[in-house]
Every structure is written in C-alpha cells, then in structure tokens.
Scaffold this active site. Sequence first.
Site, mmCIF file in Angstrom:
data_model
loop_
_atom_site.group_PDB
_atom_site.id
_atom_site.type_symbol
_atom_site.label_atom_id
_atom_site.label_comp_id
_atom_site.label_asym_id
_atom_site.label_seq_id
_atom_site.Cartn_x
_atom_site.Cartn_y
_atom_site.Cartn_z
ATOM 1 N N ASP A 96 35.914 -32.832 -59.600
ATOM 2 C CA ASP A 96 35.907 -32.656 -61.015
ATOM 3 C C ASP A 96 34.376 -32.780 -61.547
ATOM 4 O O ASP A 96 34.301 -33.413 -62.418
ATOM 5 C CB ASP A 96 36.885 -33.882 -61.641
ATOM 6 C CG ASP A 96 38.166 -33.657 -61.269
ATOM 7 O OD1 ASP A 96 38.646 -32.495 -61.180
ATOM 8 O OD2 ASP A 96 38.934 -34.740 -61.087
ATOM 9 N N LYS A 110 32.655 -27.823 -61.943
ATOM 10 C CA LYS A 110 32.461 -26.770 -61.035
ATOM 11 C C LYS A 110 33.149 -25.439 -61.897
ATOM 12 O O LYS A 110 32.202 -24.442 -61.969
ATOM 13 C CB LYS A 110 33.321 -26.910 -59.710
ATOM 14 C CG LYS A 110 32.567 -27.871 -58.731
ATOM 15 C CD LYS A 110 33.511 -28.046 -57.370
ATOM 16 C CE LYS A 110 35.167 -28.442 -57.863
ATOM 17 N NZ LYS A 110 35.323 -29.688 -58.459
ATOM 18 N N GLY A 121 41.880 -28.524 -60.590
ATOM 19 C CA GLY A 121 42.060 -27.966 -62.097
ATOM 20 C C GLY A 121 40.430 -27.982 -62.563
ATOM 21 O O GLY A 121 39.653 -28.950 -62.379
ATOM 22 N N HIS A 122 40.131 -26.688 -62.716
ATOM 23 C CA HIS A 122 38.724 -26.478 -63.087
ATOM 24 C C HIS A 122 38.849 -26.030 -64.507
ATOM 25 O O HIS A 122 39.533 -24.814 -64.847
ATOM 26 C CB HIS A 122 38.260 -25.213 -62.253
ATOM 27 C CG HIS A 122 38.078 -25.499 -60.595
ATOM 28 N ND1 HIS A 122 37.673 -24.594 -59.837
ATOM 29 C CD2 HIS A 122 38.148 -26.580 -60.229
ATOM 30 C CE1 HIS A 122 37.772 -25.307 -58.643
ATOM 31 N NE2 HIS A 122 38.013 -26.506 -58.775
ATOM 32 N N GLN A 182 37.566 -29.080 -54.964
ATOM 33 C CA GLN A 182 37.480 -30.692 -54.704
ATOM 34 C C GLN A 182 35.870 -30.864 -54.677
ATOM 35 O O GLN A 182 35.095 -30.189 -55.072
ATOM 36 C CB GLN A 182 38.269 -31.094 -53.544
ATOM 37 C CG GLN A 182 39.760 -30.942 -53.588
ATOM 38 C CD GLN A 182 40.479 -29.689 -53.720
ATOM 39 O OE1 GLN A 182 40.098 -28.763 -52.592
ATOM 40 N NE2 GLN A 182 41.077 -29.273 -54.848
HETATM 41 P P1 GDP Z 1 35.970 -29.128 -61.836
HETATM 42 O O1 GDP Z 1 37.354 -29.821 -60.929
HETATM 43 O O2 GDP Z 1 34.809 -29.785 -60.949
HETATM 44 O O3 GDP Z 1 36.086 -27.846 -62.411
HETATM 45 O O4 GDP Z 1 35.902 -30.251 -63.216
HETATM 46 P P2 GDP Z 1 36.984 -30.540 -64.179
HETATM 47 O O5 GDP Z 1 37.278 -29.317 -65.050
HETATM 48 O O6 GDP Z 1 38.307 -31.178 -63.491
HETATM 49 O O7 GDP Z 1 36.351 -31.600 -64.945
HETATM 50 C C1 GDP Z 1 35.485 -31.539 -65.490
HETATM 51 C C2 GDP Z 1 35.439 -32.127 -67.104
HETATM 52 O O8 GDP Z 1 34.300 -32.362 -67.822
HETATM 53 C C3 GDP Z 1 36.154 -30.976 -67.828
HETATM 54 O O9 GDP Z 1 36.876 -31.520 -68.961
HETATM 55 C C4 GDP Z 1 35.101 -30.078 -68.307
HETATM 56 O O10 GDP Z 1 35.498 -29.503 -69.710
HETATM 57 C C5 GDP Z 1 34.247 -31.344 -68.703
HETATM 58 N N1 GDP Z 1 32.586 -30.933 -68.534
HETATM 59 C C6 GDP Z 1 32.006 -29.995 -67.794
HETATM 60 N N2 GDP Z 1 30.667 -30.011 -68.079
HETATM 61 C C7 GDP Z 1 30.617 -31.116 -69.064
HETATM 62 C C8 GDP Z 1 29.436 -31.354 -70.004
HETATM 63 O O11 GDP Z 1 28.117 -31.327 -69.717
HETATM 64 N N3 GDP Z 1 29.730 -32.360 -70.763
HETATM 65 C C9 GDP Z 1 30.910 -32.655 -71.382
HETATM 66 N N4 GDP Z 1 31.017 -33.513 -72.410
HETATM 67 N N5 GDP Z 1 32.024 -32.155 -70.556
HETATM 68 C C10 GDP Z 1 31.754 -31.533 -69.615
HETATM 69 P P1 IMO Z 2 38.945 -29.961 -58.285
HETATM 70 O O1 IMO Z 2 38.679 -28.786 -57.555
HETATM 71 C C1 IMO Z 2 39.477 -34.408 -57.895
HETATM 72 C C2 IMO Z 2 42.052 -35.851 -54.776
HETATM 73 C C3 IMO Z 2 43.580 -36.278 -55.238
HETATM 74 C C4 IMO Z 2 43.629 -37.263 -53.976
HETATM 75 C C5 IMO Z 2 43.225 -36.574 -53.053
HETATM 76 C C6 IMO Z 2 44.394 -35.879 -52.101
HETATM 77 O O2 IMO Z 2 39.579 -30.215 -59.637
HETATM 78 O O3 IMO Z 2 37.429 -30.915 -58.342
HETATM 79 P P2 IMO Z 2 45.640 -33.747 -52.443
HETATM 80 O O4 IMO Z 2 46.758 -33.346 -53.888
HETATM 81 O O5 IMO Z 2 44.834 -32.775 -52.211
HETATM 82 O O6 IMO Z 2 46.458 -33.857 -51.037
HETATM 83 O O7 IMO Z 2 45.068 -35.004 -53.041
HETATM 84 O O8 IMO Z 2 42.163 -35.484 -53.344
HETATM 85 N N1 IMO Z 2 41.978 -34.356 -55.461
HETATM 86 C C7 IMO Z 2 41.198 -34.048 -56.339
HETATM 87 N N2 IMO Z 2 40.424 -34.922 -57.073
HETATM 88 N N3 IMO Z 2 39.526 -32.955 -58.123
HETATM 89 C C8 IMO Z 2 40.168 -32.159 -57.583
HETATM 90 O O9 IMO Z 2 40.006 -30.791 -57.308
HETATM 91 C C9 IMO Z 2 41.107 -32.782 -56.489
HETATM 92 N N4 IMO Z 2 42.041 -32.108 -55.605
HETATM 93 C C10 IMO Z 2 42.684 -33.227 -55.073
HETATM 94 O O10 IMO Z 2 43.258 -37.032 -56.541
HETATM 95 O O11 IMO Z 2 42.820 -38.526 -54.210
HETATM 96 MG MG MG Z 3 39.083 -30.658 -61.681
#
Ligand code: GDP
Ligand code: IMO
Ligand code: MG
Length: 422
Positions: free
Chosen positions: A13, A16, A40-41, A223
């Site tokens: 998270d 990415k 979840g991206h 991840q």
């Molecule tokens: P990922 O799994 O690495 O793609 O990240 P996620 O989407 O799960 O979580 C990142 C969160 O941060 C999301 O809600 C994005 O919309 C948000 N986000 C990413 N970059 C920024 C930033 O620079 N500022 C803010 N406020 N939110 C951001």
């Molecule tokens: P993105 O791509 C954050 C975490 C889960 C748990 C561990 C194992 O959005 O960054 P799993 O379901 O993979 O067996 O869970 O890994 N986890 C993540 N945490 N971002 C993710 O993906 C994750 N995918 C799995 O919360 O701790």
């Molecule tokens: Mg994510």
Amino acid sequence: MANTILVGAQWGDEGKGKIIDVLTEEADIVVRTQGGNNAGHTVFIAGQKYVLHLVPSGILRPGKTCVIGNGVVVDPVGLVAEIDGLQKLGVKVDGNLFLSETAHLVLPYHRELDAQREALKGKNKIGTTKRGIGPAYGDKAARTGLRVIDLVNAERFEELLRQRLRENNEVLKAFGAKPLSFKKVHADYRAAGDRLRPFVTNTVVLLHEATRRGDDILFEGAQGTFLDIDHGTYPFVTSSNTTAGGACTGSGVPPHRMDRVVGVMKAYTTRVGEGPLPTENAEIADLLHGLGREFGATTGRPRRCGWFDAVATRHATMVNGIDAFAVTNLDGLDTLETIKVCVAYRHGRDKFDYVPSDAATLAECKPVYAEFPGWRTPTTGAQRWKDLPVKARQYLKAICELSGAPLRVASVGPGREQTIML
Ligand code: GDP
Ligand code: IMO
Ligand code: MG
C-alpha cells in the site's frame, strides 16, 4: 523509460498504483507478475477513483498493453467482475489486456481454507485478506494447482476440478466447514473461463517479442518488500516474491533485460494485518485515520501506521537493488510540528542497521529516532520541486539518502496531477 521494475519498499500500500499510472505514460506495456486480488491499487484520475486488484494499473491509459503474468494467482470470477467494473466506467479492456495461460487459479476451496486456517491460528493469525492466496500458491508449489490453461479446456477443467474438489472437501469437512458443491463451482468457473478465453495467451512469448521490438515494459509489483515470502517478516507475509526478482520469474523476462528498479514508499509507514511494525505509533495513526486515510483498498481494514522506518527501506534497497525512489503521501505529514524517522533498531545490547530475520526479534526491536522539523504548510497543491516548503524538501532528501537511493518522484496527493517529477 526502459524496462522498469516497480516494487513496494515497505509493507504494501505504498501508493504503487498511483505511481504506476504516472509512469505508464512513458511505457508501452504494464505487467503484473505476482500476488493476486489480495492487492488493491488505487488510482484517481480527474476525481474518479479506480481500485485495481488483478488488472494492471496501466489499463487506465488508453493504448497501453496490460499483462497478467504467469506468476500471478488469478481468481477468474473476481477477474471477470473487475473487468466488468472497469468497462462500466468506460475503460477499454478488450484487445489490450492479456492473461498468461500458465498463471495459477484461485479456487473457492483456497478462499475457504484461507479463512479456516486463519480461524484455527486464533491470536497467531496472519491477518490475511482471505482471498485464498496462501492456499493457491501452496497448491502451485505442491504441483496440485489448476492453471488458466486448464480453465479454458472444458473437458480437462471438469476432470481436474472434480479430483481437486474431492480432496479439498475432505479437508474442509475436517475443519468442520461445509463442503463445496461441484455443480456450483463448475458452473461459475466455466462461465468465467468462457468470458476470459479471448484474453488468454502465451504472455512469455508476447513479452519476449515486445522486448525485441524495443518496447518499454513496466513491471507492477504488488504487496511490498516485507511481505515477501523469503525476505519479509515470515510468517507474517504473503505467499509470493514481492521483491524485484519476482518480476523475472513471474513474467519470463530474463534479469539482463531489466534496466532499473524503482522503489515506492510512503513518507511514513503503514501495515495491514498482523506482524511486527517497529515504528507503529498511535499519534500518527489517529492523525491519518482522522483524515479518513489509511483504510485498506481490498478489505477496508484500518491500516496500522507509524513513523518512517529507514532501516526497513535501506534493507529494501539492498534486496531489490532500488535505483530510485518515488515517495508518496508526503501531504499526510503536513500538520506535524516534529517528524520522527527511525535510523536504527535497538534490541537489548544489540543495534541493527538492517531488518533482523526473526519476526520475534523484530517485534522486540526499539526504534532509534532522528527528528525533523515539520513544515506545517499544505503541500497538496505543489506542482514543482520548488513549490514545496524547504523543510519538506529537506525531509524528502533525508529519507531517500537514509534509504540508499535518490528521489525521482514525490507525490503530494492521490491525483495524477499531484505528482512532482525530479
Ligand atoms: P498500493 O497498493 O501500493 O497501490 O496503494 P493503495 O492504493 O492500496 O494505498 C495507497 C493510498 O494512498 C490510496 O488511497 C491512494 O489513493 C493514496 N495515495 C497515493 N499517493 C498519495 C499521496 O501522495 N497523497 C495522498 N493523500 N494519498 C495518496
Ligand atoms: P498491495 O498490492 C498490504 C497482507 C495482508 C496480510 C498478509 C498476507 O495493495 O500493496 P494474503 O492475503 O496475501 O495471504 O495476506 O499480507 N497483504 C497486503 N498488505 N497491501 C497489499 O497489497 C497486501 N496483500 C497482502 O494484510 O498481512
Ligand atoms: Mg494496496
């Protein structure tokens, strides 16, 4: 742009999805190489929110090719739902999305076993996303997995599913869970298989031809480094190689074709699920959750939050060979008077400047902090480097220097335009 591997340098998270969307402008192809719909991206374009789970985040840029590589575990029913959702939002998917025929399938018994095993672990649970990821990769390693190539062969799928369901239903019964109906699983998966057939191809050959043409490929990590099955905080990890090497094995593109590795990290730290997080801190969690931020994009769970951990990100640079950093969520720190950064871990008399292998040892580590003055100015409108407050620039430079690679991208908001390229 060249061939670029993008990895999460923390616990997932990191932002990415947002950075992939920005970098895709310069790429021809975006490839997912590991993980499944545990990812979840999130991408925001012109105020519209998109959350990608299996489909590469590059899909939101018209004209780009997106590939779900052999290293991914695919829930076909979930993938169809995701494709439908994207199409409803007007995103073109047909003709520009390809699915590897050798990617393994996530089946309903994987999800059910994931939930049952977690429940049995009680307080020692991993906190998985319950998407069946661990059991699906387990079957892959045990050579009892079903693959996309099996799904699109009706006769073979029926036979293999019957076999595997027989065994897995026995296991589910032993857990006291309800066995699954062959008829229902078969019908759901056959329908998904029919729908996905046009996307299925030999993606290794597709990518090899692309590299020969000189196309630029972006490898979208899912991840993060410390969720890696080998390099993460085992057993509190996911079941794939989330680090740079996974991009090669999960796509069939050889290491010498890779040109650079970009690490994505937040300006602070988050983690969702169980396991050690040395810099975890209630003050920063309350601040971010109070702003409605840091809730999981896949499960909606509140993410645990902490100060920036430079020991971890330096370790990530070592394991991934990170050449440059994209730092996201700088704006999350805008209101703080003082910002802490972990520069070493103390464990009894020992001091660590890398992440110890044993999760129990890591859980006992106490962070050694350096303090930085906050800038206390909103950064969300900054367009260029010089628009950022001096203290914010100093903070960004400092965390990248401590992490061992230069800063290339700074993100000050979720939107595409809230991005500063250096
Ligand atoms: P990922 O799994 O690495 O793609 O990240 P996620 O989407 O799960 O979580 C990142 C969160 O941060 C999301 O809600 C994005 O919309 C948000 N986000 C990413 N970059 C920024 C930033 O620079 N500022 C803010 N406020 N939110 C951001
Ligand atoms: P993105 O791509 C954050 C975490 C889960 C748990 C561990 C194992 O959005 O960054 P799993 O379901 O993979 O067996 O869970 O890994 N986890 C993540 N945490 N971002 C993710 O993906 C994750 N995918 C799995 O919360 O701790
Ligand atoms: Mg994510």
